[in-house]
Design a protein around this motif. Structure first.
Motif, mmCIF file in Angstrom:
data_model
loop_
_atom_site.group_PDB
_atom_site.id
_atom_site.type_symbol
_atom_site.label_atom_id
_atom_site.label_comp_id
_atom_site.label_asym_id
_atom_site.label_seq_id
_atom_site.Cartn_x
_atom_site.Cartn_y
_atom_site.Cartn_z
ATOM 1 N N ASP A 90 0.818 -1.214 0.000
ATOM 2 C CA ASP A 90 0.000 0.000 0.000
ATOM 3 C C ASP A 90 0.856 1.270 0.000
ATOM 4 O O ASP A 90 0.491 2.277 -0.619
ATOM 5 C CB ASP A 90 -0.916 0.024 1.235
ATOM 6 N N THR A 91 1.988 1.232 0.713
ATOM 7 C CA THR A 91 2.812 2.423 0.914
ATOM 8 C C THR A 91 3.789 2.658 -0.234
ATOM 9 O O THR A 91 4.043 3.805 -0.619
ATOM 10 C CB THR A 91 3.599 2.303 2.240
ATOM 11 N N VAL A 92 4.352 1.567 -0.762
ATOM 12 C CA VAL A 92 5.375 1.668 -1.810
ATOM 13 C C VAL A 92 5.037 0.697 -2.949
ATOM 14 O O VAL A 92 5.765 -0.257 -3.191
ATOM 15 C CB VAL A 92 6.780 1.338 -1.255
ATOM 16 N N PRO A 93 3.941 0.896 -3.641
ATOM 17 C CA PRO A 93 3.520 -0.086 -4.646
ATOM 18 C C PRO A 93 4.564 -0.317 -5.739
ATOM 19 O O PRO A 93 4.717 -1.448 -6.233
ATOM 20 C CB PRO A 93 2.235 0.502 -5.217
ATOM 21 N N GLY A 94 5.304 0.727 -6.118
ATOM 22 C CA GLY A 94 6.297 0.562 -7.171
ATOM 23 C C GLY A 94 7.426 -0.379 -6.799
ATOM 24 O O GLY A 94 8.050 -0.997 -7.672
ATOM 25 N N LEU A 95 7.702 -0.510 -5.509
ATOM 26 C CA LEU A 95 8.756 -1.411 -5.055
ATOM 27 C C LEU A 95 8.413 -2.864 -5.353
ATOM 28 O O LEU A 95 9.312 -3.694 -5.572
ATOM 29 C CB LEU A 95 8.970 -1.227 -3.548
#
Length: 487
Positions: free
Chosen positions: A295-300
């Motif tokens: 949720d916080t860092v979807p691109g990771l």
């Protein structure tokens, strides 16, 4: 293709027919039930008693279940084929058989000293599954890691200069990264908060000019392909951990944009999942943290980056128990005191900082059965010769008597493997255990279980008096006798 070795998602680490055929554990057997069985069996089989008044026990099934939960949590939030290396923080439980077990369960090793690297290699962990961190690596340590092809995370500009010199001497198979401190703040335990404004770890990203220096450092070194962060450990909320990861992901995107290519292909997010020391419940879970990262860092987690994790405490803490005999039961000032053989030498953090590191204590009778009776406030004291050597103070428990046993729970990480040699107290023996599955439909915790239902494996023998003498200069006993005449 990234520089992280794949963990196979097709490996059969699940359970069948209500249990795990490899561990011998039945799905109906809870961790607490396994522990009770193991305590009674340890007494019956002579692992603890007058000759061995303190012993450490490791629940093999529990360790395997934690490893499976970690793998599954990140499998759930990343696309198939995403390279993920889970590297166990060796400092948490520095025992070769534990590292070998975790390796068999798909977990590599994060090492932070020559000794830890030697342990990982002794466990047979392949170089591609080892990560070297540490804020104080020597040139010889770096040279060895590079020769082996072990991943290296540099801590600071001076270390990066050393790596430059070594890389300049010839081809290097090691993946290289840089640790950065996102300076997002600390948690409840300052000593374990590694992303504060003045933390000793990594490059302080918000210091003046630091971010630009990091970007330039990568552009000047096209062979650097990783970025590393670790924001803290026990006492750090998940939201702060995820925020630190988000900061570093943003930096990776910035570097790749400046390079005009995907130079950074792997992000090492460290570990630090807190452990619940208040009950048997394993919370927070890896699944909760992985979903929060999604949720916080979807691109990771969209498959563009390989991942490395470095969890330690959360994999082992819940699966260790220190079992100690009550040598004497006495009282002072009207308060009962149970004097045991487990104190500061085993639970150093708890003894010196009980507010931050409280331990649960379970009471057992001399035969290893849970102790009945009303709770009585009492002290659980260790054997060391100072007044503060207490596992628990004024703790309500069934009144302990001479010959009873106390169990310090949740001690599988940072306790009996991080020995403190006060009073030259010996390191305890460590034994893994497995609980054999019950026959038919018999409930594993019903009636009077047989001690033979538990199988023990020696992980580390108890330290002997001769070994203590050897470590204390016994071979050099006469070394100082003639010092005056030599002047």
């Amino acid at each position: 293709m990234t520089s992280v070795e794949h963990n196979s998602r097709k490996a059969d680490h699940g359970t069948r027919h209500g249990g795990d055929a490899r561990t011998g554990v039945d799905a109906r057997t809870s961790a607490s039930a396994r522990r009770d069985l193991a305590v009674r069996a340890a007494v019956a089989q002579g692992l603890v008693g007058e000759a061995e008044p303190v012993v450490a026990l490791l629940d093999v099934a529990g360790i395997r279940l934690s490893a499976a939960a970690l793998r599954a949590a990140f499998d759930e939030v990343t696309p198939p084929g995403t390279p993920v290396l889970h590297a166990f923080a060796v400092k948490a439980t520095a025992l070769v058989p534990v590292l070998r077990l975790l390796d068999a369960e798909g977990i590599g090793a994060e090492v932070a000293s020559p000794g830890e690297l030697a342990l990982a290699r002794a466990a047979g962990i392949r170089a591609g599954r080892i990560v070297l961190d540490s804020p104080a690596k020597t040139t010889s340590e770096l040279r060895e890691a590079i020769a082996l092809g072990i991943a290296v995370n540099a801590d600071n500009p001076q270390e990066l200069d050393r790596i430059d010199a070594l890389v300049g001497q010839g081809p290097a198979a090691s993946p290289f990264g840089l640790r950065v401190n996102p300076q997002i703040g600390g948690g409840a335990i300052g000593a374990l908060s590694t992303a504060t404004a003045t933390s000793k770890f990594g490059v302080a990203l918000r210091d003046e000019g630091a971010r630009a220096w990091v970007v330039r450092a990568y552009l000047d070194r096209p062979w650097m392909t990783r970025l590393h962060t670790h924001s803290g450990s026990q006492g750090l909320p998940l939201e702060l951990m995820a925020r630190g990861v988000r900061e570093v992901y943003g930096l990776a995107e910035e570097i790749n944009a400046a390079a005009g290519r995907r130079q950074i292909d792997t992000i090492d997010i460290g570990g630090g999942l807190p452990v619940n020391y208040a009950s048997d419940e394993a919370t927070p879970t890896y699944a909760e943290y992985a979903r929060l990262l999604k949720d916080t860092v979807p691109g990771l987690l969209d498959g563009r980056y390989g991942l490395v994790t470095e969890f330690g405490r959360s994999l082992l803490a819940k699966h260790g128990t220190v079992l100690a005999r009550v040598e004497y039961a006495k009282s002072a000032g009207g308060r009962p005191i149970a004097v045991t053989h487990a104190g500061s030498q085993i639970a150093t953090r708890t003894v010196y900082n009980p507010v931050s590191w409280p331990l649960r204590i379970a009471a057992y009778d001399a035969e290893g059965r849970p102790k009945p009776g009303p709770d009585v406030a009492q002290d659980i004291a260790g054997p060391a010769c100072f007044a503060g050597d207490l596992l628990a103070e004024n703790r309500p428990l069934p009144l302990l008597e001479q010959g009873d046993l106390v169990a310090a729970l949740d001690t599988g990480a940072y306790y009996f493997t991080n020995h403190y040699a006060y009073n030259s107290l010996a390191r305890p023996g460590v034994h893994g255990f497995t609980v054999l599955p019950p026959d038919g439909d018999k409930e594993p915790d019903s009636g009077e279980p047989e001690p033979g239902a538990v199988r023990f494996m020696t992980v580390r023998a108890a330290q002997t008096a001769d070994e203590i003498v050897g470590e204390s200069g016994g071979a050099y006993a006469d070394a100082l006798l003639h010092s005056q005449s030599d002047v």
